[in-house]
Design a protein around this motif. Structure first.
Motif, PDB file in Angstrom:
ATOM      1  N   LEU A  87     -13.303 -10.395  -2.888  1.00 35.59           N
ATOM      2  CA  LEU A  87     -14.401 -10.911  -3.593  1.00 35.59           C
ATOM      3  C   LEU A  87     -15.808 -10.218  -2.982  1.00 35.59           C
ATOM      4  CD1 LEU A  87     -13.551 -14.781  -3.484  1.00 35.59           C
ATOM      5  CD2 LEU A  87     -13.448 -13.294  -5.469  1.00 35.59           C
ATOM      6  N   GLN A  88     -16.018 -10.175  -1.701  1.00 39.98           N
ATOM      7  CA  GLN A  88     -17.205  -9.678  -1.398  1.00 39.98           C
ATOM      8  C   GLN A  88     -17.309  -7.866  -1.680  1.00 39.98           C
ATOM      9  OE1 GLN A  88     -19.702 -11.284   0.014  1.00 39.98           O
ATOM     10  NE2 GLN A  88     -20.864  -9.155  -0.121  1.00 39.98           N
ATOM     11  N   PHE A  89     -16.295  -7.340  -1.333  1.00 36.68           N
ATOM     12  CA  PHE A  89     -16.305  -5.884  -1.193  1.00 36.68           C
ATOM     13  C   PHE A  89     -15.659  -5.050  -2.622  1.00 36.68           C
ATOM     14  CE2 PHE A  89     -16.812  -7.321   3.287  1.00 36.68           C
ATOM     15  CZ  PHE A  89     -18.118  -6.783   3.312  1.00 36.68           C
ATOM     16  N   GLY A  90     -14.819  -5.855  -3.228  1.00 40.39           N
ATOM     17  CA  GLY A  90     -14.197  -5.180  -4.575  1.00 40.39           C
ATOM     18  C   GLY A  90     -13.026  -4.563  -3.761  1.00 40.39           C
ATOM     19  N   HIS A  91     -12.260  -4.778  -2.677  1.00 39.05           N
ATOM     20  CA  HIS A  91     -10.998  -3.968  -1.992  1.00 39.05           C
ATOM     21  C   HIS A  91     -10.029  -4.905  -2.467  1.00 39.05           C
ATOM     22  CE1 HIS A  91     -13.772  -1.558  -0.030  1.00 39.05           C
ATOM     23  NE2 HIS A  91     -14.242  -2.197   0.795  1.00 39.05           N
ATOM     24  N   PRO A  92      -8.977  -4.607  -3.565  1.00 41.12           N
ATOM     25  CA  PRO A  92      -8.015  -5.482  -4.002  1.00 41.12           C
ATOM     26  C   PRO A  92      -6.940  -5.820  -3.001  1.00 41.12           C
ATOM     27  CG  PRO A  92      -8.265  -3.619  -5.524  1.00 41.12           C
ATOM     28  CD  PRO A  92      -9.138  -3.178  -4.250  1.00 41.12           C
ATOM     29  N   GLN A  93      -6.548  -6.976  -2.797  1.00 43.44           N
ATOM     30  CA  GLN A  93      -5.610  -7.648  -1.825  1.00 43.44           C
ATOM     31  C   GLN A  93      -4.325  -7.265  -2.400  1.00 43.44           C
ATOM     32  OE1 GLN A  93      -6.406 -11.910  -1.474  1.00 43.44           O
ATOM     33  NE2 GLN A  93      -5.217 -12.019   0.651  1.00 43.44           N
ATOM     34  N   GLU A  94      -3.598  -6.526  -1.590  1.00 42.80           N
ATOM     35  CA  GLU A  94      -2.484  -6.045  -2.055  1.00 42.80           C
ATOM     36  C   GLU A  94      -1.124  -6.506  -0.825  1.00 42.80           C
ATOM     37  OE1 GLU A  94      -2.157  -2.019  -3.429  1.00 42.80           O
ATOM     38  OE2 GLU A  94      -3.566  -2.578  -4.929  1.00 42.80           O
ATOM     39  N   ASP A  95      -1.194  -7.761  -0.421  1.00 42.31           N
ATOM     40  CA  ASP A  95      -0.188  -7.980   0.577  1.00 42.31           C
ATOM     41  C   ASP A  95       1.212  -7.840   0.070  1.00 42.31           C
ATOM     42  OD1 ASP A  95      -2.423  -8.970   1.666  1.00 42.31           O
ATOM     43  OD2 ASP A  95      -1.929 -10.958   1.780  1.00 42.31           O
ATOM     44  N   LEU A  96       2.003  -7.406   0.921  1.00 39.87           N
ATOM     45  CA  LEU A  96       3.573  -7.394   0.950  1.00 39.87           C
ATOM     46  C   LEU A  96       4.538  -8.576   1.435  1.00 39.87           C
ATOM     47  CD1 LEU A  96       4.040  -3.594   1.186  1.00 39.87           C
ATOM     48  CD2 LEU A  96       3.878  -4.624  -0.830  1.00 39.87           C
ATOM     49  N   LEU A  97       5.224  -8.884   0.943  1.00 36.28           N
ATOM     50  CA  LEU A  97       6.346  -9.830   1.353  1.00 36.28           C
ATOM     51  C   LEU A  97       7.738  -9.445   1.285  1.00 36.28           C
ATOM     52  CD1 LEU A  97       4.985 -13.035  -0.867  1.00 36.28           C
ATOM     53  CD2 LEU A  97       4.098 -12.288   1.342  1.00 36.28           C
ATOM     54  N   GLY A 121       9.046 -12.040   6.447  1.00 34.88           N
ATOM     55  CA  GLY A 121       8.036 -10.913   6.676  1.00 34.88           C
ATOM     56  C   GLY A 121       6.940 -11.047   5.742  1.00 34.88           C
ATOM     57  N   LEU A 122       5.730 -10.774   6.232  1.00 33.76           N
ATOM     58  CA  LEU A 122       4.322 -10.422   5.728  1.00 33.76           C
ATOM     59  C   LEU A 122       3.649  -9.300   6.341  1.00 33.76           C
ATOM     60  CD1 LEU A 122       1.962 -11.596   3.722  1.00 33.76           C
ATOM     61  CD2 LEU A 122       1.424 -13.007   5.704  1.00 33.76           C
ATOM     62  N   LEU A 123       3.046  -8.658   5.424  1.00 28.44           N
ATOM     63  CA  LEU A 123       2.197  -7.443   5.713  1.00 28.44           C
ATOM     64  C   LEU A 123       0.852  -7.619   4.989  1.00 28.44           C
ATOM     65  CD1 LEU A 123       1.467  -4.925   7.397  1.00 28.44           C
ATOM     66  CD2 LEU A 123       2.748  -3.518   5.598  1.00 28.44           C
ATOM     67  N   PRO A 124      -0.202  -8.118   5.560  1.00 31.50           N
ATOM     68  CA  PRO A 124      -1.385  -8.161   4.855  1.00 31.50           C
ATOM     69  C   PRO A 124      -2.170  -6.787   4.450  1.00 31.50           C
ATOM     70  CG  PRO A 124      -1.849  -8.953   6.951  1.00 31.50           C
ATOM     71  CD  PRO A 124      -0.244  -8.651   6.744  1.00 31.50           C
ATOM     72  N   LEU A 125      -2.421  -6.705   3.242  1.00 34.52           N
ATOM     73  CA  LEU A 125      -3.119  -5.265   3.151  1.00 34.52           C
ATOM     74  C   LEU A 125      -3.956  -5.376   1.994  1.00 34.52           C
ATOM     75  CD1 LEU A 125       0.359  -3.270   2.332  1.00 34.52           C
ATOM     76  CD2 LEU A 125      -1.302  -2.623   4.290  1.00 34.52           C
ATOM     77  N   SER A 126      -5.151  -4.545   2.198  1.00 36.15           N
ATOM     78  CA  SER A 126      -6.147  -4.539   1.172  1.00 36.15           C
ATOM     79  C   SER A 126      -6.310  -2.886   0.936  1.00 36.15           C
ATOM     80  CB  SER A 126      -7.525  -4.821   1.712  1.00 36.15           C
ATOM     81  OG  SER A 126      -7.562  -6.389   1.933  1.00 36.15           O
ATOM     82  N   LEU A 127      -6.524  -2.678  -0.599  1.00 36.96           N
ATOM     83  CA  LEU A 127      -6.826  -1.266  -0.890  1.00 36.96           C
ATOM     84  C   LEU A 127      -8.308  -0.965  -0.827  1.00 36.96           C
ATOM     85  CD1 LEU A 127      -5.596   1.433  -2.299  1.00 36.96           C
ATOM     86  CD2 LEU A 127      -6.033   0.309  -4.275  1.00 36.96           C
ATOM     87  N   CYS A 128      -8.654  -0.149   0.286  1.00 36.03           N
ATOM     88  CA  CYS A 128     -10.082   0.179   0.444  1.00 36.03           C
ATOM     89  C   CYS A 128     -10.526   1.378   0.237  1.00 36.03           C
ATOM     90  CB  CYS A 128     -10.136  -0.012   2.096  1.00 36.03           C
ATOM     91  SG  CYS A 128      -9.703  -1.932   2.630  1.00 36.03           S
ATOM     92  N   ARG A 129     -11.706   1.542  -0.278  1.00 37.01           N
ATOM     93  CA  ARG A 129     -12.365   2.978  -0.362  1.00 37.01           C
ATOM     94  C   ARG A 129     -13.234   3.452   0.474  1.00 37.01           C
ATOM     95  NH1 ARG A 129     -12.260   6.071  -5.043  1.00 37.01           N
ATOM     96  NH2 ARG A 129     -11.550   4.441  -6.099  1.00 37.01           N
ATOM     97  N   GLY A 130     -13.116   4.388   1.144  1.00 41.19           N
ATOM     98  CA  GLY A 130     -13.977   4.997   2.009  1.00 41.19           C
ATOM     99  C   GLY A 130     -15.197   5.594   1.609  1.00 41.19           C
ATOM    100  N   LEU A 131     -16.098   6.141   2.342  1.00 46.70           N
ATOM    101  CA  LEU A 131     -17.340   6.806   2.140  1.00 46.70           C
ATOM    102  C   LEU A 131     -17.133   8.061   1.484  1.00 46.70           C
ATOM    103  CD1 LEU A 131     -19.605   6.050   5.367  1.00 46.70           C
ATOM    104  CD2 LEU A 131     -20.318   5.408   2.986  1.00 46.70           C
ATOM    105  N   GLY A 132     -15.956   8.756   1.740  1.00 43.45           N
ATOM    106  CA  GLY A 132     -15.548  10.231   1.330  1.00 43.45           C
ATOM    107  C   GLY A 132     -15.072   9.980  -0.048  1.00 43.45           C
ATOM    108  N   GLY A 133     -14.851   8.711  -0.599  1.00 41.38           N
ATOM    109  CA  GLY A 133     -14.021   8.267  -1.837  1.00 41.38           C
ATOM    110  C   GLY A 133     -12.627   8.422  -1.709  1.00 41.38           C
ATOM    111  N   GLY A 134     -12.058   8.587  -0.752  1.00 40.80           N
ATOM    112  CA  GLY A 134     -10.348   8.329  -0.383  1.00 40.80           C
ATOM    113  C   GLY A 134     -10.370   6.917  -0.358  1.00 40.80           C
TER     114      GLY A 134
END
Length: 358
Positions: free
Chosen positions: A43-53, A62-75
């Motif tokens: 909600l704050q930064f726009g990094h989608p929540q992509e947890d795996l179960l 099993g649970l692996l919390p994940l977020s898809l984050c964009r860095g300063l270089g665009g990657g």
């Protein structure tokens, strides 16, 4: 996705409560593993929540919390957990975490991401992730160390856990200078003002007020704001997270000169440990700091021992470990420039830049 006997899939909105129950019931779960944290990040930064179960039949194992984050270089990178100290997988059946890591790495490779980053609190039991018949081994970083310890049985024993000099500072702050610890959510603006000013003085972008508001709203009643006062003057402040029987002292700020004149931070963290014990809390977690930094030295002077944080980085497109941090000499000119910005400009720009510094 099938991984051995486990079925691995992405979490959906309907899985929110099940994920939270799983974390809360797991002995290695942390506040950062809770889906509330990933939701606040999205909600704050726009990094989608992509947890795996991971499932064994109908059972969540099993649970692996994940977020898809964009860095300063665009990657883009899959990170467990952004803006958090701890992350990585949790399992109640052996092999579930390895299956989740494998699925996450396949996802990162299939989408051409920069890396998969796991901010593990403990060393991976099986650090190699099988991928297409061979093993991809993670890189590790020694940039950060963590600080946490068990609290004594009673509040009046806390002073004895603090080295002699810091102990004298606390006594002087309490008995001669009249410092007191106060608590309440209405102190949030004071905390954020001090936090942002301290970050600018260090040459680093600061998180925006709205991020702290999301955490306060989303993680209640487990979020506490404390301040140190001398009369009506606020000298220092800290936001902490209560998770089961642990207190995580996480975001803080101090008035310029208050540590030199009043030893405000030494008093605050001693008093905060006492406050925690009085509420049945057993462990005090002092977060992470860069090795060799002033913050790490301060925590040692308060009686905490540094411990390794075995973060794991599975590189896909990246050629090396993330390097946008104050320990990198190449960032020195940018940090110097940041300290010279008008405070209001630094706050606004920091709110924008922090999206790319997860």
């Amino acid at each position: 996705m099938s991984a051995g006997r486990f079925q691995v899939r992405k979490a959906g909105a309907d899985d929110f409560e099940a994920r939270d129950r799983f974390v809360l019931a797991h002995g290695e779960g942390t506040v950062f593993h809770r889906p509330h944290w990933g939701r606040a990040v999205a909600l704050q930064f726009g990094h989608p929540q992509e947890d795996l179960l991971a499932f064994d039949g109908d059972q969540l194992v099993g649970l692996l919390p994940l977020s898809l984050c964009r860095g300063l270089g665009g990657g883009r990178a899959l990170i467990s957990v952004p803006y958090g100290v701890y992350g990585g997988g949790l399992e109640i059946q052996a092999g579930a975490v390895a299956a989740l890591q494998c699925a996450a790495l396949e996802e990162a490779q299939g989408r051409g991401l920069a890396r998969l980053e796991l901010r593990n609190r403990e060393t991976l039991s099986d650090p190699d992730v099988p991928q297409e018949g061979y093993a991809v081994s993670p890189l590790t970083s020694e940039l950060y160390c963590g600080f946490r310890h068990e609290l004594p049985a009673t509040a009046d024993q806390v002073l004895n856990t603090i080295p002699k000099k810091a102990r004298a500072d606390v006594r002087r702050a309490r008995n001669k200078l009249g410092l007191v610890l106060d608590e309440g959510p209405w102190y949030l603006p004071d905390l954020v003002t001090l936090f942002q000013a301290n970050k600018q003085a260090l040459g680093s972008p600061a998180l925006p007020l709205s991020w702290f508001e999301r955490l306060l709203d989303g993680l209640q009643p487990g979020v506490k704001i404390h301040v140190v006062r001398q009369g009506s003057q606020i000298l220092s402040a800290v936001m902490s997270f209560i998770y089961r029987d642990e207190l995580h002292a996480y975001y803080s700020g101090t008035l310029p000169g208050a540590d030199r004149e009043f030893k405000a931070s030494s008093f605050m963290y001693c008093a905060l440990q006492e406050w925690a014990i009085e509420r049945g809390i057993k462990v005090f977690d002092f977060g992470r700091s860069r090795r060799g930094s002033g913050a790490a030295d301060f925590k040692r002077r308060q009686g905490f021992e540094a411990r390794d944080l075995p973060y794991a980085y599975f590189l896909v497109k990246d050629k090396g470990l993330p390097s946008m941090n104050p320990s990198n000499p190449k960032t020195a000119p940018l940090r110097k420039l940041w300290t010279q910005l008008p405070a209001g400009v630094a706050v606004r720009m920091g709110g924008l830049a922090s999206r790319f510094l997860p």
